[in-house]
Structures are given as C-alpha cells and as structure tokens.
Design a protein around this motif. Structure first.
Motif, PDB file in Angstrom:
ATOM      1  N   LEU A   3      -7.481   1.238 -15.842  1.00 16.80           N
ATOM      2  CA  LEU A   3      -8.598   1.520 -16.741  1.00 16.80           C
ATOM      3  C   LEU A   3      -9.719   2.305 -16.073  1.00 16.80           C
ATOM      4  N   ASN A   4      -9.706   2.420 -14.739  1.00 18.05           N
ATOM      5  CA  ASN A   4     -10.792   3.096 -14.034  1.00 18.05           C
ATOM      6  C   ASN A   4     -10.410   4.462 -13.485  1.00 18.05           C
ATOM      7  N   ASN A   5      -9.205   4.584 -12.976  1.00 20.10           N
ATOM      8  CA  ASN A   5      -8.817   5.836 -12.335  1.00 20.10           C
ATOM      9  C   ASN A   5      -7.299   5.949 -12.231  1.00 20.10           C
ATOM     10  N   GLU A   6      -6.852   7.044 -11.627  1.00 21.08           N
ATOM     11  CA  GLU A   6      -5.421   7.215 -11.392  1.00 21.08           C
ATOM     12  C   GLU A   6      -4.980   6.305 -10.256  1.00 21.08           C
ATOM     13  N   GLN A   7      -4.008   5.474 -10.529  1.00 21.20           N
ATOM     14  CA  GLN A   7      -3.469   4.584  -9.514  1.00 21.20           C
ATOM     15  C   GLN A   7      -2.135   4.031  -9.996  1.00 21.20           C
ATOM     16  N   ALA A   8      -1.108   4.205  -9.181  1.00 18.57           N
ATOM     17  CA  ALA A   8       0.213   3.689  -9.540  1.00 18.57           C
ATOM     18  C   ALA A   8       0.163   2.172  -9.614  1.00 18.57           C
ATOM     19  N   CYS A   9       1.002   1.598 -10.468  1.00 16.20           N
ATOM     20  CA  CYS A   9       0.964   0.143 -10.670  1.00 16.20           C
ATOM     21  C   CYS A   9       2.012  -0.569  -9.819  1.00 16.20           C
ATOM     22  N   HIS A  10       1.749  -1.829  -9.567  1.00 20.05           N
ATOM     23  CA  HIS A  10       2.674  -2.670  -8.822  1.00 20.05           C
ATOM     24  C   HIS A  10       3.765  -3.206  -9.746  1.00 20.05           C
ATOM     25  N   ARG A  11       3.382  -3.631 -10.935  1.00 18.45           N
ATOM     26  CA  ARG A  11       4.328  -4.116 -11.933  1.00 18.45           C
ATOM     27  C   ARG A  11       4.043  -3.427 -13.269  1.00 18.45           C
ATOM     28  N   ILE A  12       5.117  -3.157 -14.012  1.00 19.64           N
ATOM     29  CA  ILE A  12       4.961  -2.504 -15.317  1.00 19.64           C
ATOM     30  C   ILE A  12       5.912  -3.167 -16.314  1.00 19.64           C
ATOM     31  N   TYR A  13       5.374  -3.513 -17.482  1.00 22.87           N
ATOM     32  CA  TYR A  13       6.156  -4.169 -18.520  1.00 22.87           C
ATOM     33  C   TYR A  13       5.945  -3.437 -19.849  1.00 22.87           C
ATOM     34  N   ALA A  14       6.832  -3.699 -20.782  1.00 19.11           N
ATOM     35  CA  ALA A  14       6.668  -3.173 -22.138  1.00 19.11           C
ATOM     36  C   ALA A  14       6.976  -4.285 -23.122  1.00 19.11           C
ATOM     37  N   ALA A  15       6.224  -4.312 -24.214  1.00 20.90           N
ATOM     38  CA  ALA A  15       6.434  -5.333 -25.248  1.00 20.90           C
ATOM     39  C   ALA A  15       6.043  -4.753 -26.595  1.00 20.90           C
ATOM     40  N   GLY A  16       6.632  -5.309 -27.629  1.00 17.96           N
ATOM     41  CA  GLY A  16       6.294  -4.877 -28.979  1.00 17.96           C
ATOM     42  C   GLY A  16       6.870  -5.835 -29.995  1.00 17.96           C
ATOM     43  N   ASP A  17       6.314  -5.805 -31.201  1.00 17.26           N
ATOM     44  CA  ASP A  17       6.792  -6.677 -32.268  1.00 17.26           C
ATOM     45  C   ASP A  17       7.287  -5.851 -33.442  1.00 17.26           C
ATOM     46  N   SER A  18       8.333  -6.349 -34.089  1.00 18.19           N
ATOM     47  CA  SER A  18       8.880  -5.744 -35.301  1.00 18.19           C
ATOM     48  C   SER A  18       9.190  -4.256 -35.069  1.00 18.19           C
TER      49      SER A  18
END
Length: 360
Positions: free
Chosen positions: A179-194
């Motif tokens: 949310l503040n700057n460019e930075q690769a993430c340690h963990r990444i997930y995806a979720a969604g409904d319907s």
C-alpha cells in the motif's frame, strides 16, 4: 438447391451448438453428498440474514427493468455500509498501461508483505469491493494479510473478457506493490466468492502457463465454475437456494442449448472456454485450493465436480460443505460463517507451514 442450403445451415448450427457444450463432466459427479459441517437447522441468526437479503431486493421490485440492475448494484453496495475496525484505502492506478481500481483493506494485524487479492461476486454484473467489505475485513483480520479488493469490468457495461484481464493485471500489480510503495511480497494469495470464485480459479489456471509467480494458496467461496450449467443441483436445489433462486431459479426449465446460446451472447465468449469455465481446463499442477459451498445451493455440484477432476489430475483441492446455508453465507453474521473463516485460517496456515518446511 434450397434443400442443400437448409441442410448445410442446420449442420453448421448443430456443430456450433455442440462446440459450446465442452467435455462431459458427469464422470466427476460425487456419490457422497453429505455435508462436511452438518446442522439439522441453521444457527439462530439465520432469519436475520434472510431479512437482510429481503431488504436488498424489496425496494427495487417495482423499478423499470432498464433501471433494475443499477438499483440492485446500489442496494448491494449498502452491505459495505458497516463499521469495521480496519483501514480502507481507495486505489486508482495503472500497471503496464492497464487501469487498476479497488481498495486496500488493512487490519492492525496485517503484514503488508503477505497480500491477498480478493475478487468479489455478484453474477459478473453487480457487487464491488465495497459490497464485500465484511468478507475482506474478516480475511485481513483472520489471516494477518493486506487485502486488495479489485473492482473489475462487469457486464453489461463492459465485456466479460475485460473483467478477466482486470483481475490478471490486478494480481500482477499486487505482486510488486504494497500500500505504500513497490515491494515484492513474501506470500501471495487469491480468493473470491461466487462469480469472483470463478475469476479466482480462472486466474490461477492462467498463471500456470505464464512466467509469473503462482499464488501460494487460493480460496473459492461458493464458486460458479461451469458456465454451461450442466450440473444437476441447478435443478434439485432451486427451491432451497434463497439467494440465487430469484435470479437463476428458472434456469432448469430451459433446455441446456438455450442457456448455452444465452451465455454466449451475454459473455461474447464460448461458455466452455476455460477462461469462463475453469473446470474445462487442465487442472493438474494447481496450487492448494480450498472451496466452500452449501449443500442446499444451486451451484454445489459445480464445486464437487471441480474438486473431483482436479484431484484426479493430482492437484490439492479441498471441498468443505455446510448444510442448509445461504450461497456465500460468509457475508452474514452467522456461527457458520465463523466456522468457515476458522477453516480458511487453518488452511492458509497449513499451506504456509508447508512452504516454510520446503524453504528450510
């Protein structure tokens, strides 16, 4: 001559319709239809959830058809007008020339290097990041992640295909930005409904063939996975699905080929295309996936088939079902929703533990 023209026209039409069906999915039907979490009756707050549903529908029952969809969108967004203990940060940016719209949901427990892309449901036509804040705030709190809820193009204003691309670009942007700057993430997930569950499964199916980091885990809540509507629960659960029945309750009265033509026109895509029906894709080599569904909703057989096919192809897909629940009951203040979020938390923790073990 005229006979030949008519015969060729009928043949072309037959071949066109046949191409819309996709493979026969009946081989993936489940023999065991028992709920993972069974209650003879729903928990005591269930009537309040039904009242909330009615409050969304009733004020627009007599609105002109041309204005109905937009009134429904406005009413559904009211689900997000609740007080939540989190930061809500609107996002409007671009990535590789593509607009990224949505909002961050940040809880005090959120780790900005652990991120989750949330894709809202609503039949690809209604809903928004705002309407699903109850879900995204709960996921941020339970999982300790920074949630980015994407607003994607919806029909009929936009093309179905555009919504797919919106989610793909949002995911790639999320990989590289907190949310503040460019930075690769340690963990990444995806979720969604319907509908968002459909887009989530479509996304991870696409990622498998790209040189882009795959999600560490995915959660699909009551997903609609088969846009050819070939599953039996569309019919036998029509009377027990109080959320979907007003919109899909008559579907089982139509021949399937009529539904196929309707979906083709509405989506402007083949309904058996894996991009809009992930179950028709190659389901091997997928990341761990948790699916939630109600045994009384119209799309439950969709989830059963997806799990059975994916597992037969070697993927780790787990299906948990609840008895007598609303479609996407996670939106409501119910004991069954608390159970569901606890299962999601445990699933993600198990996935994280597995990844840490591999890394060590």
């Amino acid at each position: 001559m005229w006979f030949l023209i008519i015969a060729i026209t009928i043949l072309v039409f037959f071949l066109f319709i046949r191409n819309l069906y996709g493979e026969d999915l009946r081989q993936y039907d489940s023999a065991d239809l028992n709920a993972t979490f069974y209650r003879p009756t729903p928990s005591y707050k269930y009537p309040q959830a039904l009242e909330l549903l009615a409050s969304i529908q009733e004020p627009i029952d007599f609105i002109k058809p041309s204005k109905y969809l937009y009134a429904l969108r406005k009413n559904i967004d009211r689900l997000g007008d609740v007080e939540l203990d989190c930061q809500i940060i609107p996002v409007s940016t671009s990535f590789q020339g593509h607009n990224i719209m949505g909002e961050w949901i940040i809880n005090k427990k959120s780790d900005v290097n652990k991120r989750l892309l949330y894709i809202h449901g609503g039949g690809f036509a209604v809903g928004s990041a705002k309407s699903h804040r109850v879900v995204t705030e709960r996921l941020a709190r339970e999982l300790g992640v920074a949630v980015f809820a994407v607003n994607y193009a919806m029909i009929p204003d936009g093309k179905r295909e555009q919504g797919i691309y919106d989610c793909r670009y949002a995911y790639q942007w999320l990989l590289a930005n907190n949310l503040n700057n460019e930075q690769a993430c340690h963990r990444i997930y995806a979720a969604g409904d319907s509908a968002g569950g459909n887009l989530t499964l479509s996304l991870i199916g696409w990622l498998k063939h790209q040189k882009i980091r795959q999600v560490d885990a995915a959660i699909a809540i009551c997903p609609c996975i088969d846009s050819t509507f070939s599953y039996d629960s569309l019919s036998y659960n029509a009377k027990t699905d109080f959320l979907l029945n007003p919109f899909m309750g008559k579907f089982h009265h139509f021949p399937q080929f009529i539904l196929l033509i309707w979906v083709t026109i509405l989506f402007r895509m083949n309904p058996s295309d894996p991009r809009v029906s992930p179950i028709f894709g190659d389901l091997s080599g997928l990341p761990p996936i948790l699916i939630h569904a109600s045994d009384t909703e119209m799309m439950v057989d969709d989830s059963r088939r997806y799990m059975n096919k994916a597992c037969s192809q070697g993927s780790d897909v787990r299906l948990q079902t609840w008895s007598n629940m609303l479609h996407v009951w996670h939106l409501f203040d119910l004991e069954e929703a608390d159970e569901a979020y606890a299962e999601i938390r445990q699933f993600v923790q198990q996935c994280d533990d597995g990844l840490e073990m591999i890394a060590s």
